[in-house]
Design a protein around this motif. Structure first.
Motif, short mmCIF file in Angstrom:
data_model
loop_
_atom_site.label_atom_id
_atom_site.label_comp_id
_atom_site.label_asym_id
_atom_site.label_seq_id
_atom_site.Cartn_x
_atom_site.Cartn_y
_atom_site.Cartn_z
N ALA A 96 11.49 -1.71 -3.45
CA ALA A 96 10.80 -2.99 -3.31
C ALA A 96 11.66 -3.98 -2.51
O ALA A 96 11.13 -4.74 -1.69
N ALA A 97 12.96 -3.98 -2.75
CA ALA A 97 13.85 -4.87 -2.01
C ALA A 97 13.86 -4.51 -0.52
O ALA A 97 13.88 -5.40 0.33
N VAL A 147 0.84 -1.20 0.00
CA VAL A 147 0.00 0.00 0.00
C VAL A 147 0.88 1.26 0.00
O VAL A 147 0.64 2.19 -0.77
N LEU A 148 1.91 1.26 0.84
CA LEU A 148 2.82 2.40 0.87
C LEU A 148 3.49 2.58 -0.49
O LEU A 148 3.59 3.71 -0.99
N PHE A 149 3.91 1.49 -1.10
CA PHE A 149 4.57 1.56 -2.40
C PHE A 149 3.63 2.16 -3.44
O PHE A 149 4.01 3.05 -4.20
N VAL A 150 2.39 1.70 -3.48
CA VAL A 150 1.41 2.20 -4.46
C VAL A 150 1.10 3.68 -4.23
O VAL A 150 0.99 4.46 -5.17
N PHE A 175 12.89 -6.98 2.48
CA PHE A 175 13.80 -7.20 3.60
C PHE A 175 13.10 -6.93 4.93
O PHE A 175 13.21 -7.72 5.88
N LEU A 176 12.36 -5.84 5.01
CA LEU A 176 11.65 -5.51 6.25
C LEU A 176 10.57 -6.55 6.56
O LEU A 176 10.33 -6.87 7.73
N THR A 177 9.94 -7.08 5.53
CA THR A 177 8.94 -8.14 5.73
C THR A 177 9.61 -9.38 6.31
O THR A 177 9.12 -9.97 7.29
N ALA A 202 16.99 2.66 -11.08
CA ALA A 202 16.67 1.45 -10.34
C ALA A 202 16.13 1.71 -8.93
O ALA A 202 16.01 0.79 -8.13
N TRP A 203 15.75 2.93 -8.63
CA TRP A 203 15.30 3.24 -7.27
C TRP A 203 14.09 2.42 -6.86
O TRP A 203 13.99 1.99 -5.71
#
Length: 104
Positions: free
Chosen positions: A58-59, A32-35, A63-65, A52-53
């Motif tokens: 997304a990476a 949701v934050l990404f969108v 990682f946080l997940t 490539a940001w």
């Protein structure tokens, strides 16, 4: 295999389910934050960011997940529950069983 008892928190009885629930909630939140944030970031900082940001973003979410899920699994361990109880973050089950014991 852990069996569920009435006095056992579900995180301890079913630690992998707690881990998966944490991973799902974290990845949904990150998605949701990404969108929501991606268009804003791109609009405001797009000229300054490398191409490539978005992949790095997304990476970082992945990682946080994984980190959140691993910490949830570790916190479900009996040894971790003892430490959490010492600092006031236990499940509360240990207090109920301690007060019910004849030694209390």
């Amino acid at each position: 295999m852990n069996t569920h008892r009435k006095d056992m928190p579900t995180q301890i009885a079913h630690p992998w389910k707690a881990t998966v629930r944490t991973a799902v909630t974290t990845i949904v939140s990150a998605a949701v934050l990404f969108v929501v944030a991606q268009p804003i970031i791109e609009e405001q900082l797009g000229a300054y960011l490398p191409d490539a940001w978005a992949a790095w973003y997304a990476a970082a979410a992945g990682f946080l997940t994984a980190l959140g899920a691993a910490l949830t699994r570790i916190m479900a361990l009996e040894q971790a529950q003892r430490v959490l109880a010492l600092v006031g973050l236990g499940t509360g089950i240990e207090r109920e069983t301690d007060s019910a014991s004849p030694d209390a």
